[in-house]
Design an enzyme around this catalytic site. Structure first.
Site, mmCIF file in Angstrom:
data_model
loop_
_atom_site.group_PDB
_atom_site.id
_atom_site.type_symbol
_atom_site.label_atom_id
_atom_site.label_comp_id
_atom_site.label_asym_id
_atom_site.label_seq_id
_atom_site.Cartn_x
_atom_site.Cartn_y
_atom_site.Cartn_z
ATOM 1 C CB ALA A 68 -4.452 5.417 -84.746
ATOM 2 C CG ASP A 69 0.031 10.240 -87.097
ATOM 3 O OD1 ASP A 69 0.994 9.676 -86.904
ATOM 4 O OD2 ASP A 69 -0.044 11.426 -87.282
ATOM 5 C CD GLN A 70 -3.514 12.536 -80.259
ATOM 6 O OE1 GLN A 70 -2.699 11.983 -79.455
ATOM 7 N NE2 GLN A 70 -4.743 12.375 -79.996
#
Length: 193
Positions: A68-70
């Site tokens: 996941a990345d944001q």
């Protein structure tokens, strides 16, 4: 059933995944997170989530690996983690009375088959007008320097907003659980089974 690995050492993502009641291991991915030239927010977070998951494939050869990345987009500019008090003040002053749209990339990678699914979820935060005292007091109390946008919505950061708009509140914290559950179900993993 394949074992699950979370390709992140983020305590927030760890706590979110724990809510599902599934056994998992967390490990740190080792990738270069530098954005590519002219890369959109959607492309960036989807690419990085995928690279994070794939980076652990050799260590976990028969697993389902979650990446996941944001990033946040404010005034058409990507904002990341402020890291310092001064940078956090600047981010919150810039966000005052405006909105930040967060793009959260998710990847579920099957390290045995090499197949993966990705998704980018959006979540928009509308800030109320903040004064300097509120910003300073908030930062002293919560110290959200490792959080994109300089706030923690799951904590006192909720006091900074007029409204939140999105399908899954977990997305804002960094892991879109509704989408993840759908991906896991496709692999025969159901938290309710």
């Amino acid at each position: 059933m394949k074992s699950i690995v979370l390709a992140s050492m983020s305590s927030s993502r760890y706590q979110l995944l724990e809510k599902l009641g599934l056994p998992f291991t967390a490990d740190a991915p080792n990738i270069d997170e530098t954005p590519l030239i002219n890369e959109s927010a959607t492309s960036l977070v989807t690419r990085l989530a995928t690279e994070k998951a794939k980076s652990l494939a050799i260590k976990y050869p028969n697993h389902l690996i979650i990446g996941a990345d944001q990033v946040g987009l404010l005034d058409h500019q990507i904002i990341g983690k402020p890291l310092t008090h001064t940078a956090a003040i600047k981010q919150l002053k810039q966000a005052s009375g405006k909105k930040i749209t967060f793009y959260t990339g998710l990847c579920l990678f099957d390290s045995e088959t090499g197949k993966y699914k990705t998704k980018c979820e959006l979540f928009t935060v509308y800030f109320r007008h903040l004064n300097d005292t509120e910003i300073e007091n908030y930062l002293i109390k919560e110290q959200p320097y490792q959080c994109a946008g300089a706030f923690m919505s799951e904590g006192l950061g909720i006091t900074l907003f007029e409204k939140l708009v999105g399908q899954d509140p977990n997305t804002l914290i960094g892991l879109p659980l509704i989408s993840l559950i759908n991906m896991l179900r496709a692999h025969g993993i159901n938290p309710l089974s």
